[in-house]
Structures are given as structure tokens and as C-alpha cells.
Design an enzyme around this catalytic site. Structure first.
Site, PDB file in Angstrom:
ATOM      1  N   ILE A 106       0.855  -1.199   0.000  1.00  0.00           N
ATOM      2  CA  ILE A 106       0.000   0.000   0.000  1.00  0.00           C
ATOM      3  C   ILE A 106       0.891   1.250   0.000  1.00  0.00           C
ATOM      4  O   ILE A 106       0.609   2.220  -0.704  1.00  0.00           O
ATOM      5  CB  ILE A 106      -0.944   0.005   1.229  1.00  0.00           C
ATOM      6  CG1 ILE A 106      -1.690  -1.321   1.356  1.00  0.00           C
ATOM      7  CG2 ILE A 106      -1.892   1.184   1.165  1.00  0.00           C
ATOM      8  CD1 ILE A 106      -2.551  -1.710   0.200  1.00  0.00           C
ATOM      9  N   GLY A 107       1.940   1.230   0.787  1.00  0.00           N
ATOM     10  CA  GLY A 107       2.873   2.359   0.786  1.00  0.00           C
ATOM     11  C   GLY A 107       2.397   3.554   1.589  1.00  0.00           C
ATOM     12  O   GLY A 107       2.569   4.698   1.171  1.00  0.00           O
TER      13      GLY A 107
ATOM     14  N   GLY B 204      -0.849 -12.603   7.351  1.00  0.00           N
ATOM     15  CA  GLY B 204      -1.795 -13.712   7.337  1.00  0.00           C
ATOM     16  C   GLY B 204      -1.245 -14.944   8.049  1.00  0.00           C
ATOM     17  O   GLY B 204      -0.119 -14.934   8.560  1.00  0.00           O
TER      18      GLY B 204
ATOM     19  N   THR C  74       4.914  -6.638   8.713  1.00  0.00           N
ATOM     20  CA  THR C  74       4.905  -7.729   7.725  1.00  0.00           C
ATOM     21  C   THR C  74       6.327  -8.128   7.311  1.00  0.00           C
ATOM     22  O   THR C  74       7.277  -7.384   7.523  1.00  0.00           O
ATOM     23  CB  THR C  74       4.144  -7.294   6.469  1.00  0.00           C
ATOM     24  OG1 THR C  74       4.704  -6.059   6.013  1.00  0.00           O
ATOM     25  CG2 THR C  74       2.674  -7.098   6.760  1.00  0.00           C
TER      26      THR C  74
ATOM     27  N   GLY D 269      -0.443 -12.917  11.872  1.00  0.00           N
ATOM     28  CA  GLY D 269      -1.149 -14.124  11.465  1.00  0.00           C
ATOM     29  C   GLY D 269      -2.187 -14.656  12.423  1.00  0.00           C
ATOM     30  O   GLY D 269      -2.580 -15.821  12.334  1.00  0.00           O
TER      31      GLY D 269
ATOM     32  N   CYS E 128       7.420  -0.026   8.312  1.00  0.00           N
ATOM     33  CA  CYS E 128       6.709  -0.215   7.050  1.00  0.00           C
ATOM     34  C   CYS E 128       7.706  -0.652   5.973  1.00  0.00           C
ATOM     35  O   CYS E 128       8.674   0.061   5.702  1.00  0.00           O
ATOM     36  CB  CYS E 128       6.002   1.060   6.609  1.00  0.00           C
ATOM     37  SG  CYS E 128       5.177   0.857   5.015  1.00  0.00           S
TER      38      CYS E 128
END
Lengths: 285, 329
Positions: free
Chosen positions: B94-95, B240, B216, B267, B153
Site C-alpha cells: 500500500i505504501g 496472514g 509484515t 497471522g 513499514c
């Protein structure tokens, strides 16, 4: 950011489990799924997110446009092609199983005061347009043009409510041979056809929609198109389904769309993205 | 700072006597100076600016909501495609698309005042100075409960994960932010490092009240037809169920390195996932991508945790926190 429409009938979405009434193959790779859906009535152009039973792959839900909704019976119909792992898994779901359902979502096709509605659908893109044709409207005439590559890809057209219905296939196996846009141009060339009184609604492959937009610009006709994108949430929170709608400006297909005024879309950027996503072969509908 | 992470059997009986006999387990948790009514949080990026999910998630039941990351100026985010699905998860790039902190203050913050969940505002920056300015601007506005500083990020060219991957850089950001606010301060770490404990220690030393572990994992998918990356930004961040077992080990590393409370994030899609993190030592946890599959997940996890406590005669969830036994014993 373009807001394609503001519709008074839009309701807050509901998250629920929806039992499957039926899920049957109706054409070559086309399936008609009927769910018992305790959700507010969707408006044509809106979509729902469908998730497979718990722990089944794929992980994410998939967006599907509404093919039909019976408010009395709470029956929601979805027409889909098997085109990737998500829809392949969906095609194996049987009556009585429950699907995760979130909806209705997105902005619908805007109503238009123009007396002639020209509806142009390509392949599975006909699904939300069949629902659109059934909307009560003040328009005096509705022309529905449906196209597909071959006969077994034509969605069920018996639910269409229109003054005239025209069908084409690229291989000539049903209806007029050629693309649906060729069909539209030949229908529109008749002397009693007035583009100046028309509004265009379209849904289908990105190449078809881009060409429809260019045609609309040439004729000076308003054109509203329903776009596809990979989606995470359907509610505008993940920002995954961005579509370029101006220089360095992105709109979200899920909440700003899926219906956009075609003049707001950056067709070159959108085409590049869709082609990449399509090649992933797990196409969203 | 009161530590609730590791309890002895003595403190267990004390907590039981203090709260008296009750059938409902006490799920309250404490993240530094901030108490949550339960450990369930919505992760940054799945809850929008705080209340977009009000129709599908009972935001009054869960412990806290973390907003999407706000930067000083509005940010359009990365070129699409921004999402690609992989087995048991998804990769996003997404950034940091967001409306900017000023628009958030003027348009969104007021709508959050009626929510009973605690509001945690996630902040990001491309320079240390930007972190300071965004925190100062939001701190002045008020109307929320804590900051989560995103130094992890993976989807921006500068800033973000660059700060989170080097302990000294992480310390600089946390020190600057700390000097601009007295609100509870959480720091979201990146798992894309060889020694997450060192980064955790650096953040804890500079006054972080809790550490979110983590963001992530950097990941990518290739389109074989064009031999190009599928994502517009080449790489993205994997989330996830695919990352839960890896992230569990990261939480274990962090709780072994610092006494600062840890918020697990990675997750989680069931009560079992969340409880594993709590046994390892997490005080609270965030639910992210699993919401996209079913927005009822946070509430279902909360119900599952209550049932687990009742079945195991745990009067307080904190009786379970950090109770991991050693392997082979």
C-alpha cells in the site's frame, strides 16, 4: 477523486453467513450461485464479498457483482466464471454449505435523466448489467448489448428487461459475429438512433471498457463503467484496490467505485494493472 | 511501570483474592500506563481511521483500535497492483497511503470520541523530524489514548523499515517521539532483522511503553509471462496465517530480551493463535489480515479466550501470560 454517484438507497453493509440454495453450471464455465442472504437490498452496480467455508483456501474473500436480488425471499444471485483458484473452489460449494458474505458494498450505477439507456456487457461483465436493466427507471428505452467470445460464455440473459436485446460472439457461434462494440456501433448507426439522448453503462474486460470510453468521448455521451480490482477488505480500509483516476491520484474501486464515470479513469494505467492481475489467472469478478 | 507479563504462582493467588470470586474471567491487560478492557486490538491498516468498521465489528467490545499510519502530509501510496494473494496469506504494498495527520485531526478524530475501545494512533515518517512533527501535531489535538510508532513499514522508499532495522536509528526515532508526547507510546518493530531483541532493547531504553511485534515480512511474487514483479512496488509485506509461526518466535525473542510489554501481531486468526502468543509472553495482540476474511474474527477470538479461561479455571488472563515452560521439561 470522482464520486460516480450518490444513491439514496445505499445501505450499511452486513457481515453474515449465507446458506447456499444452489450452485449450478449454466454455461461452459459459467455458474449461477443462489444464496439466502440476510442483507439490505443491493442496488444495481453494488457488489458483495464472498468467503469460502472456514479454513478453506484461498485466504481472501472475492468480490462479486450482484446478478439479482429478491428482497422478499432474501435470495441473492451471483453469476461467475471459473477463472482461477478462488472461483474454482467456489464452484465446488454445494447446497446447504454456508459462505461468508459481506455486503452490499460500493457505489451503484447512477440514474440518468437521459431517455435512452445503452447497456454494453462483455462476458461475465453482463452480470451487474442484467440487474441494472431490471431497475425501475424513467428512461423510455433500454438497449441491452451482450457480447462474449463464444456461445458457451454468454451469461443467462432471460432476466433482462429491455426494449431491445442484441447479442454477439467473437467466433459467430451465437448472435452476430464480432465484438460487442462492433455490434453497438452498427446498432447505433441506424437512422432512428440518437446518441445525443443516450447514456452508456458498461462492464466487461478492460480493453472493451477503454474502447467504450473512447467511443463515448467521440459521441459526447456520458459513460459509466464498473471496474474490477483485487480487493482485500471491500470497505475502503486496506486501500489495496487503488485505481488511477487522475495524475498521481488514486481512487478505491471498493468504496469510490466499482462504478466510475469513464472520463475519470486513467485508462492507460488501469489497463496495465488489469492485464497484470488477469495474468495472475485468479481473476476477481 | 507495573509488570504483568510474568507472574509467579504467588501473584496469581493475590490477583484472585483481590478481584474476588467471579465466573467471568478478568481479561484486562496493561500496556505501560494504558489499561485495555481486553487484549484484542485491531491492527493498523485493517481498521481505517478508526470507525470505518463500525457496521461490521462491535468496536465497543474490543480492547483497542489502531488507526492506519498517519504521516505529516497526505500520501497517495504506491502504484497498483497493491495486493497479491499467496498460500495462507497476502502480500500488500500500500505504501502508507493516508490523508495526513492534519486532515485526520479535522475530519476524523472527533468521530472516535464515542467509541469504548481505546484509540491508538499509528504514526510514520520519512525523516526523524517528520516523526516529531506528526506526533506533536496529534498530541496537541488529543482525543485518543496512545501512539503506535511505525518504524517498520516495508513499502516506502525512505523512512519506515529503515529506522526499524538498525537499533541506533530506532532509538533516535523513539527518543525524539518520546520528547514530544507524554502519552503511552508503543513502537511497531519489523521482523525483517537478524536480531530483533537488539532493536527491542534500543526502543525500550528510550521509553517505549510497549512493543508491537511485528510488521509484515518483505515478500514478492513474479509474473512469469512478463518476468516482472506482480506488485507495482516490486516487493510488499507478507501477512496472514503464513507468518504466525515465524512471528511467534520473534515475540519469544523480544520477551526474552526486554521487560517492556509486548503486543503480538502476526497471522492471528483464532483464539488458539492468540493464546499461544500470550503463553509465550505477549500482553495483548492485534488482529489484522484475518479481518478481511471475516470481520467478526476479533469478537470470535475474544469469546474463545473467555471460554478457554473458564475451562481452565483462570480468573485472569494475565495468569497465562508468559507461562511458557522450557522445551523438554
Amino acid at each position: 477523486m470522482t464520486k460516480a454517484s450518490k444513491h439514496s438507497a445505499e445501505s450499511s453493509p452486513v457481515e453474515t453467513l449465507a446458506p447456499v440454495s444452489s450452485n449450478r453450471q449454466v454455461s461452459g464455465s459459467g455458474f449461477l450461485l443462489t444464496l439466502v442472504a440476510a442483507i439490505p437490498a443491493p442496488v444495481p452496480g453494488q457488489f458483495v464479498m464472498l468467503g469460502l467455508p472456514e479454513n478453506a483456501a484461498p485466504f481472501l474473500r472475492r468480490p462479486f457483482s450482484v446478478f439479482d436480488f429478491d428482497a422478499g425471499q432474501r435470495r441473492l444471485k451471483i453469476f461467475y466464471y471459473v477463472s482461477g483458484s478462488g472461483t474454482e473452489a467456489l464452484s465446488r460449494v454445494r447446497r446447504g454449505e454456508e459462505l461468508g458474505l459481506l455486503g452490499p458494498l460500493g457505489r451503484p450505477f447512477p440514474e440518468s435523466p437521459r431517455p435512452l439507456q445503452v447497456i454494453v456487457g462483455g462476458g461475465r461483465g453482463c452480470a451487474p448489467l442484467v440487474f441494472l436493466s431490471r431497475r425501475r427507471h424513467k428512461t423510455t428505452r433500454v438497449f441491452f448489448l451482450a457480447g462474449a467470445r463464444r456461445e458457451d460464455e454468454i451469461p443467462p440473459l432471460d432476466g433482462i428487461k429491455a426494449s431491445r436485446v442484441f447479442v454477439s460472439t467473437e467466433d459467430g457461434s451465437f448472435g452476430k459475429k464480432g465484438s460487442v462494440l462492433d455490434l453497438m456501433k452498427s446498432v447505433g448507426a441506424s437512422p432512428d438512433f440518437e446518441w445525443s439522448s443516450a447514456v452508456l453503462y458498461g462492464c466487461g474486460p478492460v480493453g472493451m471498457l477503454g474502447e467504450l470510453h473512447r467511443f463515448a468521448v467521440k459521441k459526447g455521451v456520458s459513460c459509466f463503467v464498473s471496474l474490477e480490482a483485487r480487493m482485500g477488505c471491500g470497505l475502503g480500509v486496506c486501500q489495496g484496490c487503488a485505481v488511477a483516476t487522475g495524475q498521481r491520484k488514486y481512487s478505491l474501486v471498493c468504496t469510490d467505485g466499482p462504478v466510475f464515470d469513464s472520463s475519470s479513469v486513467d485508462w492507460e494505467l488501469y489497463s496495465g494493472v488489469r492485464e497484470r492481475e488477469d495474468r495472475e489467472s485468479d481473476i476477481l469478478m | 511501570m507495573r509488570q504483568v507479563r510474568k507472574r509467579t504462582s504467588k501473584s496469581r493467588s493475590e490477583s484472585g483474592e483481590r478481584r474476588g470470586p467471579t465466573k467471568r474471567p478478568d481479561l484486562r491487560v496493561r500496556l505501560g500506563p494504558l489499561e485495555l478492557k481486553n487484549p484484542v486490538m485491531l491492527a493498523s491498516g485493517v481498521a481505517g481511521y478508526g470507525d470505518e468498521l463500525r457496521h461490521v465489528v462491535n468496536l465497543n467490545r474490543i480492547g483497542a483500535v489502531v488507526t492506519k499510519t498517519l504521516t505529516l502530509r497526505p500520501h497517495e501510496g504506491n502504484a497498483p497492483p497493491r495486493l497479491v494473494e499467496v498460500p495462507s496469506g497476502l502480500i500488500n504494498s500500500i505504501g502508507l497511503a493516508n490523508m495526513g495527520c492534519r486532515a485526520f485531526v479535522s475530519q476524523r478524530l472527533g468521530r472516535l470520541s464515542n467509541l469504548r475501545a481505546k484509540i491508538v494512533v499509528s504514526v510514520g515518517g520519512f525523516t526523524v523530524g517528520e516523526y516529531a512533527r506528526v506526533v506533536a501535531a496529534l498530541d496537541d489535538a488529543g482525543g485518543f489514548d496512545a501512539f503506535e510508532v511505525n518504524i517498520s513499514c516495508p513499502n516506502i522508499g525512505s523512512g519506515g523499515v529503515n529506522f526499524g532495522s538498525v537499533p541506533a536509528n530506532a532509538a533516535r526515532v523513539v527518543k525524539t517521539v518520546r520528547s514530544n508526547t507524554s502519552r503511552p507510546l508503543f513502537v511497531k518493530l519489523t521482523p525483517n532483522v537478524s536480531d530483533i531483541g537488539a532493536v527491542a532493547r534500543a526502543c525500550a531504553c528510550e521509553g517505549a511503553d510497549a512493543l508491537t511485534v511485528g510488521n509484515t515480512f518483505r515478500a514478492m511474487v513474479v509474473d512469469l509471462h512478463s518476468r516482472r514483479p506482480v506488485l507495482g512496488a516490486t516487493t510488499g509485506g507478507l501477512s496472514g496465517p503464513a507468518i504466525k509461526a515465524i512471528c511467534l518466535a520473534k515475540v519469544w525473542e523480544v520477551v526474552s530480551a526486554v521487560k517492556t510489554p509486548v503486543i503480538a501481531c502476526g497471522g492471528i486468526s483464532s483464539a488458539r493463535d492468540a493464546l499461544e502468543y500470550i503463553v509465550v509472553g505477549a500482553t495483548a495482540f492485534q488482529v489484522g489480515s484475518a479481518c478481511f476474511r471475516d470481520f467478526r474474527t476479533p469478537q470470535l477470538i475474544l469469546d474463545g479466550i473467555s471460554r478457554f479461561c473458564e475451562r481452565n479455571n483462570l480468573r485472569s488472563l494475565t495468569d497465562l501470560t508468559g507461562t511458557l515452560e522450557q522445551a523438554g521439561t
